[in-house]
Each structure stands twice: as structure tokens, then as C-alpha cells.
Design a protein around this motif. Structure first.
Motif, mmCIF file in Angstrom:
data_model
loop_
_atom_site.group_PDB
_atom_site.id
_atom_site.type_symbol
_atom_site.label_atom_id
_atom_site.label_comp_id
_atom_site.label_asym_id
_atom_site.label_seq_id
_atom_site.Cartn_x
_atom_site.Cartn_y
_atom_site.Cartn_z
ATOM 1 N N THR A 204 0.813 -1.222 0.000
ATOM 2 C CA THR A 204 0.000 0.000 0.000
ATOM 3 C C THR A 204 0.844 1.269 0.000
ATOM 4 O O THR A 204 0.400 2.313 -0.467
ATOM 5 C CB THR A 204 -0.924 0.026 1.227
ATOM 6 O OG1 THR A 204 -0.136 -0.017 2.420
ATOM 7 C CG2 THR A 204 -1.876 -1.167 1.210
ATOM 8 N N THR A 208 -0.717 6.607 -2.996
ATOM 9 C CA THR A 208 -1.237 7.594 -2.052
ATOM 10 C C THR A 208 -2.553 7.133 -1.428
ATOM 11 O O THR A 208 -3.229 6.230 -1.948
ATOM 12 C CB THR A 208 -1.472 8.936 -2.754
ATOM 13 O OG1 THR A 208 -2.488 8.765 -3.758
ATOM 14 C CG2 THR A 208 -0.187 9.460 -3.389
ATOM 15 N N ALA A 209 -2.909 7.800 -0.332
ATOM 16 C CA ALA A 209 -4.195 7.502 0.313
ATOM 17 C C ALA A 209 -5.346 7.782 -0.637
ATOM 18 O O ALA A 209 -6.364 7.070 -0.638
ATOM 19 C CB ALA A 209 -4.340 8.334 1.591
ATOM 20 N N GLY A 210 -5.191 8.810 -1.477
ATOM 21 C CA GLY A 210 -6.232 9.118 -2.453
ATOM 22 C C GLY A 210 -6.451 7.985 -3.436
ATOM 23 O O GLY A 210 -7.593 7.718 -3.848
ATOM 24 N N TRP A 212 -5.987 4.721 -2.843
ATOM 25 C CA TRP A 212 -6.669 3.604 -2.196
ATOM 26 C C TRP A 212 -8.114 3.940 -1.835
ATOM 27 O O TRP A 212 -8.955 3.036 -1.701
ATOM 28 C CB TRP A 212 -5.900 3.182 -0.948
ATOM 29 C CG TRP A 212 -4.573 2.582 -1.268
ATOM 30 C CD1 TRP A 212 -3.348 3.102 -0.996
ATOM 31 C CD2 TRP A 212 -4.329 1.340 -1.953
ATOM 32 N NE1 TRP A 212 -2.358 2.273 -1.464
ATOM 33 C CE2 TRP A 212 -2.930 1.186 -2.051
ATOM 34 C CE3 TRP A 212 -5.160 0.354 -2.478
ATOM 35 C CZ2 TRP A 212 -2.339 0.076 -2.664
ATOM 36 C CZ3 TRP A 212 -4.579 -0.753 -3.100
ATOM 37 C CH2 TRP A 212 -3.188 -0.885 -3.179
ATOM 38 N N SER A 213 -8.433 5.226 -1.721
ATOM 39 C CA SER A 213 -9.809 5.601 -1.364
ATOM 40 C C SER A 213 -10.732 5.642 -2.572
ATOM 41 O O SER A 213 -11.953 5.707 -2.420
ATOM 42 C CB SER A 213 -9.815 6.969 -0.675
ATOM 43 O OG SER A 213 -9.409 7.997 -1.568
ATOM 44 N N GLU A 214 -10.165 5.613 -3.767
ATOM 45 C CA GLU A 214 -10.965 5.663 -4.999
ATOM 46 C C GLU A 214 -11.042 4.266 -5.605
ATOM 47 O O GLU A 214 -10.064 3.749 -6.147
ATOM 48 C CB GLU A 214 -10.335 6.629 -5.996
ATOM 49 C CG GLU A 214 -10.474 8.091 -5.631
ATOM 50 C CD GLU A 214 -11.846 8.638 -5.989
ATOM 51 O OE1 GLU A 214 -12.613 7.937 -6.687
ATOM 52 O OE2 GLU A 214 -12.157 9.755 -5.556
ATOM 53 N N SER A 215 -12.205 3.658 -5.537
ATOM 54 C CA SER A 215 -12.353 2.284 -6.034
ATOM 55 C C SER A 215 -12.100 2.190 -7.534
ATOM 56 O O SER A 215 -11.642 1.156 -8.023
ATOM 57 C CB SER A 215 -13.752 1.751 -5.705
ATOM 58 O OG SER A 215 -14.757 2.577 -6.293
ATOM 59 N N SER A 218 -8.079 1.968 -7.227
ATOM 60 C CA SER A 218 -7.566 0.819 -6.480
ATOM 61 C C SER A 218 -8.165 -0.491 -6.962
ATOM 62 O O SER A 218 -7.572 -1.560 -6.764
ATOM 63 C CB SER A 218 -7.841 0.991 -4.989
ATOM 64 O OG SER A 218 -9.227 1.105 -4.734
ATOM 65 N N ASP A 260 -4.231 13.152 -10.931
ATOM 66 C CA ASP A 260 -4.763 12.704 -9.643
ATOM 67 C C ASP A 260 -3.712 12.465 -8.560
ATOM 68 O O ASP A 260 -4.062 12.233 -7.411
ATOM 69 C CB ASP A 260 -5.555 11.400 -9.824
ATOM 70 C CG ASP A 260 -6.825 11.616 -10.620
ATOM 71 O OD1 ASP A 260 -7.052 12.746 -11.092
ATOM 72 O OD2 ASP A 260 -7.582 10.656 -10.793
#
Length: 346
Positions: A204, A208-210, A212-215, A218, A260
Motif C-alpha cells: 500500500t 497515495t491515500a487518495g 486507495w480511497s478511490e475504487s 484501487s 490525480d
């Protein structure tokens, strides 16, 4: 359109100068300036086994099916490392005369230097136009990772001759301490690339966290057992790569990154996005990586447990810089025997 210029290792010096002038005056002046910056001892001839006479000197062509193909970049900042890498491969190969090198360059041409250092080397030089990829590169945690030549590996199917169906790609900050033909013969099954995988790594952290938060982003790893692999050592099936259009797939992720910001680490994440979970596993002995330390402190590292066939100084600390500064790490002594660099004044 991809700009491709090839120079053969068997060209005469006069022919090389003619081609160099045709390319551009700036290209020529850069080559001349760089040639005065570096000086390398001539490597000894390598004839390691009597059974290696199958490939005959000057009559060899790049399309000879008995050749082992190795691609590596030649960059001014990493040139000392590239020369050491080539030296290590020749020194440890059972049949060094069966190896054909493909040198990728972008802002300089160092053919004459290679010829003087390795007089009997079989090689071609390929010019990779930085403009091909410059508009796709985003900022990274380390400026060295933003150099366009880092992305030339993405375009090997276009740069190399079409008869070259498989190639080993190697970074410039490594040495091979085993017969590279063993790596060449690794089975890829139906995969386009093979590399040592590290499934215990925290996958992971490469995004970025962004991301992993966007299906929609990710989700690319859904139904995939995605493991980290280092792109500095890869066996590549160029036929499969061309058929599946992997260059365009990598470029698409780089375009998404521009808008992004989904990763921080240069050319590695696009490879993970396209290939992680679809890599033919190769023994870990073929990439003892991370010897350059981390990207911030450049701390010294130890070897991973197990046998070693390739030592890789990935990370911010390079052995030639640490040796020159008289502050080497312990494992830099394993790189030093392959260093052919001499100061021009010596």
C-alpha cells in the motif's frame, strides 16, 4: 512518433563521427564534453570456456538466435556504475562472447568510450528522445527518479530490433556475480516480464491515500495477488509486450498520475499498476536490492538472507560516490573490484 537512432558496436570510428554530426551540433558537443570527463581502464579480454566458440566475433549480428540480450542505460551521472555492471557481467559469464548489449542513451553518446573500454564487446547504442515521455513525468521523492531515461525501459519494444524477442533489463547501479545466462533462461510461462517478487512488502505504501480511497483506481488490483517487484532487474518477453500493448497501458497510468497524484516514486508505480500479480517469479538471488539505503538518509544496508547472484545498490546511496568520498558502506567493497574508472589526470 518515437525517435530511434541505432549505432552498432561494429561501426568504424569515421562512420560514427559522420552519424554524430548529422544528428545535431548540440548532441555532438555534449558527446565531446562528456568524453573528457571520464576515463576508464581497458577491460581484459574474457574467454572463459572453450565451448563458447558458437558465436564468432565480427560476423555476429544482433539477430543471432544464440545471443543473450542485455539492455542498460548509459547516463553521464551513472556512467561509472554502468561500466562496472558490464564488467561484472563479462567477468562472471561462462560465455561472455555470446552476450549482446543494448545501451540506451538520451542526452549524450558514449560509443567510443565503450569501444575503448571493452574492445571486443558486441553492442548497439539507441537514442531515446526525452520528449517522448517528458510530458508524462511527474515530480518524485528524488530528482534522479524524474530523469526521462529512467522510462526508456517502457519503450524497448520500439527501440530494439524486432528480431530481439527477449531481453534482460538491468539498472546501472548493480553488479552481477553469477552467469547472466542463468537469468536469461528463466521461465516466463505466459507472462511478459519476470522478476523477483517480494510479497511480504507493504504494497500500500507505493500509492497515495487518495489512490486507495478511490475504487475506480484501487480496483485495478482486484482479483490480483499484487506483490512488489523491483523494475531494475527484469526479464522481458518483447513479443508478448508488443502483442498486449503494455507501453500504452503504462502511459495511461502516468496520465492519471498527472491529474490525480496517485504515487510518489517515479517509474516504479506504473509498472506495479500494470504488472503486479502478473509477474513470472524469479529467484530472489537475482536482485539483492536496497543496498543504496533508503531515499532519505542513504543508510548502509545488509544483504538479505540466502544466495546472491546480483547485488543492487537501489536507493539514494551509490557505491562509486561513497568510495570516492572515502565513506563507503561495508558492502561497497563487493562493487569495487568491477570499477574500471580512473581519474583523467592519473
Amino acid at each position: 512518433m518515437l525517435r530511434i537512432t541505432r549505432f552498432s558496436g561494429f561501426f568504424s570510428a569515421a562512420m560514427f563521427v559522420t552519424v554524430l554530426v548529422i544528428l545535431s551540433p548540440s548532441f555532438q558537443s555534449e558527446a565531446i564534453r562528456s568524453s573528457h570527463r571520464f576515463s576508464f581502464r581497458k577491460a581484459p579480454p574474457f574467454r572463459n570456456a572453450a565451448e563458447c566458440a558458437s558465436v564468432s566475433g565480427q560476423t555476429t549480428t544482433v539477430c543471432d538466435p544464440s545471443l543473450v540480450h542485455v539492455a542498460i542505460t548509459l547516463d553521464v551521472d551513472y556512467l561509472r556504475g554502468s561500466i562496472a555492471a558490464v564488467h561484472s557481467i563479462l567477468h562472471n559469464s561462462l560465455c561472455p562472447e555470446n552476450i549482446f548489449f543494448h545501451f540506451l542513451v538520451s542526452d549524450t553518446n558514449l560509443q567510443t568510450l565503450v569501444e575503448s573500454t571493452f574492445p571486443n564487446l558486441k553492442f548497439n547504442v539507441y537514442f531515446f528522445d526525452p520528449n517522448i515521455v517528458a510530458h508524462l513525468i511527474s515530480s518524485s521523492v528524488r530528482q534522479a527518479l524524474e530523469q526521462p531515461l529512467n522510462y526508456a525501459r517502457n519503450y524497448l519494444v520500439d527501440l530494439l530490433e524486432s528480431c530481439v524477442e527477449r531481453v534482460i533489463y538491468l539498472d546501472s547501479d548493480l553488479v552481477v556475480v553469477d552467469d547472466v545466462a542463468k537469468l536469461w533462461s528463466a521461465s516466463l510461462d505466459s507472462r511478459a516480464i519476470g522478476a523477483p517478487e517480494y510479497c511480504h512488502a507493504n504494497f500500500t505504501k507505493y500509492f497515495t491515500a487518495g489512490f486507495w480511497s478511490e475504487s475506480r483506481l484501487s480496483g485495478t488490483f482486484a482479483q490480483r495477488r499484487a506483490c512488489y517487484f523491483n523494475t531494475g532487474v527484469m526479464v522481458m518477453d518483447l513479443v508478448k509486450w508488443r502483442k498486449e500493448g503494455y507501453t500504452k497501458r503504462i502511459e495511461r497510468w502516468m496520465e492519471i498520475q498527472k491529474s490525480d497524484r496517485i504515487y510518489e516514486l517515479g517509474s516504479l508505480p506504473p509498472f506495479l499498476l500494470v504488472f503486479a500479480g502478473h509477474v513470472a517469479p524469479i529467484e530472489h538471488r537475482w536482485n539483492q536490492h536496497g543496498l543504496g539505503g533508503d531515499n532519505v538518509k542513504g543508510s548502509c544496508r545488509d544483504l538479505h538472507p540466502g544466495p546472491v547472484s546480483l547485488l543492487h545498490w537501489s536507493g539514494s546511496g551509490k557505491p562509486w560516490l561513497r568510495l570516492s568520498s572515502k565513506r563507503p558502506c561495508p558492502l561497497d567493497s563487493l562493487w569495487a573490484p568491477f570499477d574500471l574508472y580512473t581519474h583523467p589526470s592519473s
